[in-house]
Design a protein around this motif. Structure first.
Motif, PDB file in Angstrom:
ATOM      1  N   UNK A  19       0.831  -1.202   0.000  1.00 39.43           N
ATOM      2  CA  UNK A  19       0.000   0.000   0.000  1.00 39.43           C
ATOM      3  C   UNK A  19       0.866   1.252   0.000  1.00 39.43           C
ATOM      4  N   UNK A  20       1.971   1.220   0.733  1.00 39.57           N
ATOM      5  CA  UNK A  20       2.887   2.363   0.729  1.00 39.57           C
ATOM      6  C   UNK A  20       3.478   2.567  -0.660  1.00 39.57           C
ATOM      7  N   UNK A  21       3.879   1.483  -1.299  1.00 44.41           N
ATOM      8  CA  UNK A  21       4.456   1.577  -2.639  1.00 44.41           C
ATOM      9  C   UNK A  21       3.428   2.136  -3.623  1.00 44.41           C
ATOM     10  N   UNK A  22       2.190   1.690  -3.529  1.00 42.96           N
ATOM     11  CA  UNK A  22       1.139   2.195  -4.416  1.00 42.96           C
ATOM     12  C   UNK A  22       0.888   3.675  -4.156  1.00 42.96           C
ATOM     13  N   UNK A  23       0.927   4.063  -2.907  1.00 44.00           N
ATOM     14  CA  UNK A  23       0.723   5.466  -2.542  1.00 44.00           C
ATOM     15  C   UNK A  23       1.832   6.345  -3.116  1.00 44.00           C
ATOM     16  N   UNK A  24       3.073   5.877  -3.043  1.00 40.20           N
ATOM     17  CA  UNK A  24       4.198   6.645  -3.568  1.00 40.20           C
ATOM     18  C   UNK A  24       4.146   6.711  -5.094  1.00 40.20           C
ATOM     19  N   UNK A  25       3.756   5.623  -5.738  1.00 37.38           N
ATOM     20  CA  UNK A  25       3.641   5.595  -7.192  1.00 37.38           C
ATOM     21  C   UNK A  25       2.561   6.559  -7.658  1.00 37.38           C
ATOM     22  N   UNK A  26       1.434   6.573  -6.946  1.00 38.49           N
ATOM     23  CA  UNK A  26       0.334   7.471  -7.288  1.00 38.49           C
ATOM     24  C   UNK A  26       0.763   8.928  -7.114  1.00 38.49           C
ATOM     25  N   UNK A  27       1.572   9.193  -6.108  1.00 38.30           N
ATOM     26  CA  UNK A  27       2.045  10.558  -5.863  1.00 38.30           C
ATOM     27  C   UNK A  27       2.962  11.032  -6.988  1.00 38.30           C
ATOM     28  N   UNK A  28       3.609  10.126  -7.691  1.00 42.07           N
ATOM     29  CA  UNK A  28       4.455  10.491  -8.818  1.00 42.07           C
ATOM     30  C   UNK A  28       3.655  10.589 -10.124  1.00 42.07           C
ATOM     31  N   UNK A  29       2.651   9.745 -10.265  1.00 42.97           N
ATOM     32  CA  UNK A  29       1.892   9.704 -11.509  1.00 42.97           C
ATOM     33  C   UNK A  29       1.014  10.932 -11.698  1.00 42.97           C
ATOM     34  N   UNK A  30       0.390  11.418 -10.654  1.00 46.01           N
ATOM     35  CA  UNK A  30      -0.557  12.529 -10.786  1.00 46.01           C
ATOM     36  C   UNK A  30       0.117  13.787 -11.334  1.00 46.01           C
ATOM     37  N   UNK A  31       1.243  14.258 -10.765  1.00 46.21           N
ATOM     38  CA  UNK A  31       1.869  15.450 -11.346  1.00 46.21           C
ATOM     39  C   UNK A  31       2.357  15.225 -12.786  1.00 46.21           C
ATOM     40  N   UNK A  32       2.837  14.036 -13.065  1.00 51.03           N
ATOM     41  CA  UNK A  32       3.300  13.731 -14.419  1.00 51.03           C
ATOM     42  C   UNK A  32       2.145  13.789 -15.411  1.00 51.03           C
ATOM     43  N   UNK A  33       1.008  13.235 -15.050  1.00 53.26           N
ATOM     44  CA  UNK A  33      -0.159  13.265 -15.932  1.00 53.26           C
ATOM     45  C   UNK A  33      -0.649  14.697 -16.123  1.00 53.26           C
TER      46      UNK A  33
END
Length: 79
Positions: A47-61
């Protein structure tokens, strides 16, 4: 169930969210990273890994979505 994610050097661990045991880990050199909800330790780390990945994907998108607008505006203003 909530878990505290702690880190020491490159090791990540998930412990049940109990302040007393967390304090013991912090006293032994671990650093607090985050608190996540999961059913076990393995899922807490995922869940932590998914949270960190999501935090990177949103600004990139957002940047990718803004790029055509910036290009269009630049083209319109330069003409």
């Amino acid at each position: 169930m909530d878990f505290y994610i702690l880190k020491k050097q490159q090791e990540l661990i998930a412990i049940p969210a109990d302040e007393q045991s967390c304090k013991q880990y912090l006293d032994s050199g671990y650093f607090y990273i985050d608190k996540v909800a999961a059913c076990n330790e393995t899922n807490a780390l995922k869940a932590l890994q998914a949270k960190q990945t999501r935090a990177l994907k949103v600004p990139l998108m957002m940047a990718l979505l803004a790029l055509p607008i910036v290009i269009f505006a630049w083209y319109s203003l330069s003409s």
